[in-house]
Scaffold this motif. Structure first.
Motif, PDB file in Angstrom:
ATOM      1  N   ALA A 138       0.820  -1.384  -0.040  1.00 47.93           N
ATOM      2  CA  ALA A 138       0.013   0.033   0.073  1.00 47.93           C
ATOM      3  C   ALA A 138       0.950   1.340   0.045  1.00 47.93           C
ATOM      4  O   ALA A 138       0.317   2.365  -0.409  1.00 47.93           O
ATOM      5  N   HIS A 139       1.981   1.112   0.535  1.00 46.10           N
ATOM      6  CA  HIS A 139       3.029   2.438   0.693  1.00 46.10           C
ATOM      7  C   HIS A 139       4.538   2.024   0.152  1.00 46.10           C
ATOM      8  O   HIS A 139       5.058   1.800   1.330  1.00 46.10           O
ATOM      9  N   PRO A 140       4.696   1.825  -0.787  1.00 41.65           N
ATOM     10  CA  PRO A 140       5.948   1.367  -1.450  1.00 41.65           C
ATOM     11  C   PRO A 140       7.294   2.017  -0.749  1.00 41.65           C
ATOM     12  O   PRO A 140       8.327   1.397  -0.774  1.00 41.65           O
ATOM     13  N   ALA A 141       7.216   3.365  -0.255  1.00 41.86           N
ATOM     14  CA  ALA A 141       8.298   3.857   0.167  1.00 41.86           C
ATOM     15  C   ALA A 141       8.690   3.333   1.733  1.00 41.86           C
ATOM     16  O   ALA A 141       9.569   3.689   2.329  1.00 41.86           O
ATOM     17  N   ALA A 142       7.750   2.589   2.350  1.00 41.11           N
ATOM     18  CA  ALA A 142       7.792   2.401   3.721  1.00 41.11           C
ATOM     19  C   ALA A 142       8.532   1.069   3.767  1.00 41.11           C
ATOM     20  O   ALA A 142       8.027   0.257   4.233  1.00 41.11           O
ATOM     21  N   THR A 143       9.932   1.092   3.655  1.00 40.14           N
ATOM     22  CA  THR A 143      10.761   0.182   3.432  1.00 40.14           C
ATOM     23  C   THR A 143      11.453  -0.426   4.776  1.00 40.14           C
ATOM     24  O   THR A 143      11.997  -1.496   4.828  1.00 40.14           O
ATOM     25  N   MET A 144      11.234   0.330   5.595  1.00 37.89           N
ATOM     26  CA  MET A 144      12.084  -0.094   7.127  1.00 37.89           C
ATOM     27  C   MET A 144      11.506  -1.127   7.746  1.00 37.89           C
ATOM     28  O   MET A 144      10.197  -1.093   8.003  1.00 37.89           O
ATOM     29  N   VAL A 145      12.039  -2.145   8.087  1.00 33.11           N
ATOM     30  CA  VAL A 145      11.759  -3.107   9.228  1.00 33.11           C
ATOM     31  C   VAL A 145      12.711  -3.237  10.255  1.00 33.11           C
ATOM     32  O   VAL A 145      14.051  -3.708  10.259  1.00 33.11           O
TER      33      VAL A 145
END
Length: 244
Positions: free
Chosen positions: A204-211
């Motif tokens: 839904a939010h491709p830039a939210a890559t931090m885990v």
């Protein structure tokens, strides 16, 4: 540098080397480039002097979990090239202070906190604040409430709220290995579950890559599951003194 500072510098350097080797080995085992994983050193209960020594050793990311410790430490270290992460439970009355120094808040767990962070960021006229949804894996299907955070089934709604709120940037998700529920005592399965949640958030939010996952005792399992940021304190700084 005094003799004591030199000894501490060498101790921290040795510990960092050990942690770095663990990260390198974990990345190799997972078939991942070392550059995909950022080490965040959690400096809580340790003085600003240690933070400065860490910066001198090449550490770029540090984390705190209590504003009353973090704010003065960040001020003392304001001229150092450090990226500050806030990783503890955050009360709304501490938000204005936290946004003065933190570039990332890993512990966003409720809509009211989203609203408070936004208001503080806009008032401070600072750049966007990176936010991560804290996931409480032991709350899945109402199994328990032993960790802070939101239940997995509520992550998408909170992620949407962050992404749609002025002044905030949705960076990803964070968790701590659960203390209760079927995933307790099994960090590998817990972090695999977080990876599933992170994938759904990125859809839904491709830039939210931090885990953000993994600490001193389980960073290997977190890296195997795709963690991009590991939060390590004890393995670098030693056994912490009791909280005041």
């Amino acid at each position: 540098m005094t003799e004591g500072q030199r000894a501490r510098y060498e101790e921290l350097g040795t510990n960092l080397d050990v942690v770095e080797r663990r990260i390198v080995d974990a990345c190799a085992a997972a078939g991942r480039p070392r550059g995909e994983v950022t080490l965040i050193v959690v400096t809580k209960t340790y003085p600003a002097e240690d933070t400065a020594l860490l910066a001198g050793l090449g550490v770029t990311d540090v984390a705190e979990n209590r504003d009353q410790d973090a704010a003065p430490k960040a001020e003392q270290c304001r001229n150092l090239p450090l990226d500050w992460h806030f990783v503890g439970q955050l009360q709304t009355n501490k938000v204005r202070s936290v946004v003065r120094y933190a570039n990332h808040v890993h512990s966003v767990d409720r809509p009211r906190l989203v609203e408070s962070l936004s208001a503080a960021v806009l008032k401070a006229e600072r750049p966007e604040l990176g936010c991560l949804v804290q996931v409480a894996l032991d709350k899945e299907h109402g199994e328990g409430e032993h960790r802070a955070g939101v239940a997995p089934e509520d992550v998408a709604e909170l992620a949407d709220a962050i992404a749609d709120t002025p002044g905030l940037r949705l960076d990803g998700v964070m968790t701590v290995a659960p203390l209760a529920g079927p995933l307790a005592g099994d960090p590998a399965r817990a972090f695999d579950r977080l990876a599933e949640i992170a994938t759904a958030v990125r859809a839904a939010h491709p830039a939210a890559t931090m885990v953000s996952a993994g600490m001193s005792g389980d960073l290997e399992q977190a890296i195997a599951a795709g963690a991009t940021h590991v939060r390590v304190g004890t393995a670098v700084l030693g056994v912490r003194s009791p909280l005041r």
